[in-house]
Design an enzyme around this catalytic site. Structure first.
Site, mmCIF file in Angstrom:
data_model
loop_
_atom_site.group_PDB
_atom_site.id
_atom_site.type_symbol
_atom_site.label_atom_id
_atom_site.label_comp_id
_atom_site.label_asym_id
_atom_site.label_seq_id
_atom_site.Cartn_x
_atom_site.Cartn_y
_atom_site.Cartn_z
ATOM 1 C CE LYS A 47 -1.856 0.550 -3.325
ATOM 2 N NZ LYS A 47 -3.241 0.942 -3.452
ATOM 3 C CB THR A 69 -1.022 0.051 1.056
ATOM 4 O OG1 THR A 69 -1.895 1.103 0.947
ATOM 5 C CG2 THR A 69 -0.464 0.086 2.439
HETATM 6 N N1 LIG Z 1 -9.983 1.537 -0.545
HETATM 7 C C1 LIG Z 1 -9.219 1.002 -1.012
HETATM 8 O O1 LIG Z 1 -9.064 -0.304 -1.493
HETATM 9 C C2 LIG Z 1 -7.939 1.786 -1.458
HETATM 10 C C3 LIG Z 1 -6.887 1.255 -2.427
HETATM 11 C C4 LIG Z 1 -5.951 1.942 -2.626
HETATM 12 C C5 LIG Z 1 -5.719 3.250 -1.936
HETATM 13 N N2 LIG Z 1 -6.456 3.479 -1.200
HETATM 14 C C6 LIG Z 1 -6.043 4.940 -0.424
HETATM 15 O O2 LIG Z 1 -6.147 5.992 -1.437
HETATM 16 C C7 LIG Z 1 -5.252 6.921 -0.909
HETATM 17 C C8 LIG Z 1 -3.902 7.231 -1.953
HETATM 18 O O3 LIG Z 1 -3.243 6.089 -2.013
HETATM 19 P P1 LIG Z 1 -1.819 6.117 -3.013
HETATM 20 O O4 LIG Z 1 -1.259 4.571 -2.875
HETATM 21 O O5 LIG Z 1 -2.161 6.725 -4.228
HETATM 22 O O6 LIG Z 1 -0.902 6.957 -2.256
HETATM 23 P P2 LIG Z 1 0.196 7.923 -2.942
HETATM 24 O O7 LIG Z 1 0.800 7.171 -4.150
HETATM 25 O O8 LIG Z 1 1.217 8.326 -1.498
HETATM 26 O O9 LIG Z 1 -0.355 9.134 -3.587
HETATM 27 C C9 LIG Z 1 -0.823 10.240 -2.714
HETATM 28 C C10 LIG Z 1 -1.661 11.411 -3.728
HETATM 29 O O10 LIG Z 1 -2.044 12.466 -2.494
HETATM 30 C C11 LIG Z 1 -1.554 13.507 -2.832
HETATM 31 N N3 LIG Z 1 -1.144 14.101 -1.766
HETATM 32 C C12 LIG Z 1 -0.454 14.014 -0.623
HETATM 33 N N4 LIG Z 1 -0.374 14.948 0.272
HETATM 34 C C13 LIG Z 1 -1.152 15.964 -0.245
HETATM 35 C C14 LIG Z 1 -1.614 17.153 0.133
HETATM 36 N N5 LIG Z 1 -0.944 17.474 1.479
HETATM 37 N N6 LIG Z 1 -2.156 18.331 -0.500
HETATM 38 C C15 LIG Z 1 -2.482 17.701 -1.711
HETATM 39 N N7 LIG Z 1 -2.485 16.584 -2.326
HETATM 40 C C16 LIG Z 1 -1.505 15.594 -1.511
HETATM 41 C C17 LIG Z 1 -0.269 13.480 -3.805
HETATM 42 O O11 LIG Z 1 -0.124 14.496 -4.538
HETATM 43 P P3 LIG Z 1 1.379 14.919 -5.184
HETATM 44 O O12 LIG Z 1 1.524 13.923 -6.497
HETATM 45 O O13 LIG Z 1 1.448 16.172 -5.483
HETATM 46 O O14 LIG Z 1 2.301 14.356 -4.288
HETATM 47 C C18 LIG Z 1 -0.731 12.212 -4.497
HETATM 48 O O15 LIG Z 1 -1.656 12.369 -5.687
HETATM 49 C C19 LIG Z 1 -4.421 6.304 0.619
HETATM 50 O O16 LIG Z 1 -5.001 6.977 1.697
HETATM 51 C C20 LIG Z 1 -4.974 5.085 0.460
HETATM 52 O O17 LIG Z 1 -5.272 4.442 1.823
HETATM 53 C C21 LIG Z 1 -7.676 2.911 -0.629
#
Ligand SMILES: NC(=O)c1ccc[n+]([C@@H]2O[C@H](COP(=O)([O-])OP(=O)(O)OC[C@H]3O[C@@H](n4cnc5c(N)ncnc54)[C@H](OP(=O)(O)O)[C@@H]3O)[C@@H](O)[C@H]2O)c1
Length: 276
Positions: free
Chosen positions: A72, A68
């Site tokens: 990823k 997670t």
């Molecule tokens: N329900 C489910 O099965 C499921 C599955 C997958 C993920 N999720 C959830 O989805 C979320 C994202 O996961 P991910 O794997 O994509 O994480 P990730 O790769 O770390 O991506 C995070 C995203 O959030 C943005 N972000 C982070 N901090 C920010 C801030 N302070 N202000 C504005 N934007 C910000 C990032 O933008 P930048 O590009 O600008 O850094 C990026 O677009 C997580 O919380 C995860 O738990 C849930």
């Protein structure tokens, strides 16, 4: 060096942070339901030690892992082989040790999200969809969404990450960067939140004329009845709002299918988690 040999589990989830995760609970329910010896544990790892700790994990007598945030994309480079959908996504959430010889990477986020949107009746072919975020989770879901002929607009804090994503997926469908001034006549059918947890949505200004009373809102985050995105939707008086609990259970079930060849029953688990 961290050792896993003597610990009593054969599947794990790696992430940082991980304390909010409901995956161990879901996988324990799958194990109970199917009678398969499937022991699953969540492991928080330091941001700079993914490859070291996951290689070490697979040297012991274990079978698979979920990955997670924020690992990823790193997991994509870690695998020896990839499924077609992981190859296209360039993002991996499921690792499987095959014949004790190599690590296969897959991505079940897309099928997980699409299954839950279908269950909720939140999606149709050719929908116009705004996606917030451009991280590993969004990479994982785009192929499934674009395959339905939907038009996708990406809004992200870092423009370059959004541009890279659009370039990566434009050959699979209609995907653009969100520019509010060029969308005067658009009304989104669905908004999907793929941003990290607990972001202040009042700072993400999106004009209200881009939504209608029929717009669906889906937060991939989960774990509390009122994530900050859900509060933002409620403040706009949105009627159709869901968190990502269903997606979580569906993507977990498809990882289980990859590992054991059985797709567990799902609906009662979503109900169980939603009641908590
Ligand atoms: N329900 C489910 O099965 C499921 C599955 C997958 C993920 N999720 C959830 O989805 C979320 C994202 O996961 P991910 O794997 O994509 O994480 P990730 O790769 O770390 O991506 C995070 C995203 O959030 C943005 N972000 C982070 N901090 C920010 C801030 N302070 N202000 C504005 N934007 C910000 C990032 O933008 P930048 O590009 O600008 O850094 C990026 O677009 C997580 O919380 C995860 O738990 C849930």
């Amino acid at each position: 060096m961290r050792k896993y040999q003597n610990e009593n589990f054969n599947y794990a989830l790696f992430g940082n942070p991980i304390n909010h995760s409901k995956s161990p609970e879901i996988h324990n329910l799958f194990a109970k339901q199917t009678g398969i010896l499937h022991f699953y544990k969540a492991i928080n790892i330091p941001l700079d030690q993914f490859s070291l700790l996951v290689s070490n994990f697979f040297k012991s007598n274990v079978k698979g892992a979920n990955i997670t945030s924020p690992f990823k994309q790193e997991a994509y480079f870690f695998c020896d082989k990839l499924s077609k959908r992981a190859q296209i996504a360039k993002s991996v959430n499921t690792l499987k040790k095959v014949n004790n010889r190599y690590i296969l990477g897959d991505n079940t986020d897309g099928i997980g999200l699409l299954s839950d949107l279908t269950r909720l009746k939140f999606i149709k072919k050719n929908f116009s969809i705004l996606i917030l975020g451009a991280g590993g989770a969004v990479q994982g879901i785009l192929l499934s969404i674009l395959s339905l002929g939907c038009s996708v607009y990406i809004l992200n804090r870092t423009d370059l990450n959004a541009i890279n994503l659009v370039n990566q997926f434009r050959k699979y469908g209609n995907i653009k960067i969100f520019k509010k001034d060029s969308l005067k006549n658009t009304c989104f059918d669905l908004v999907i939140n793929g941003l990290s947890r607990n972001i202040r949505y009042k700072n993400i200004f999106i004009p209200s004329y881009l939504f209608s009373s029929k717009t669906f809102f889906y937060d991939m985050n989960y774990g509390s009845k009122s994530t900050s995105f859900i509060n933002w939707c409620k403040n706009m008086n949105s009627k159709y709002v869901s968190d990502g609990t269903g997606m979580l259970v569906f993507q977990a079930a498809h990882s289980f299918l990859k590992w054991h060849g059985i797709l567990p029953k799902i609906d009662y688990i979503i109900d169980l988690l939603n009641k908590k």
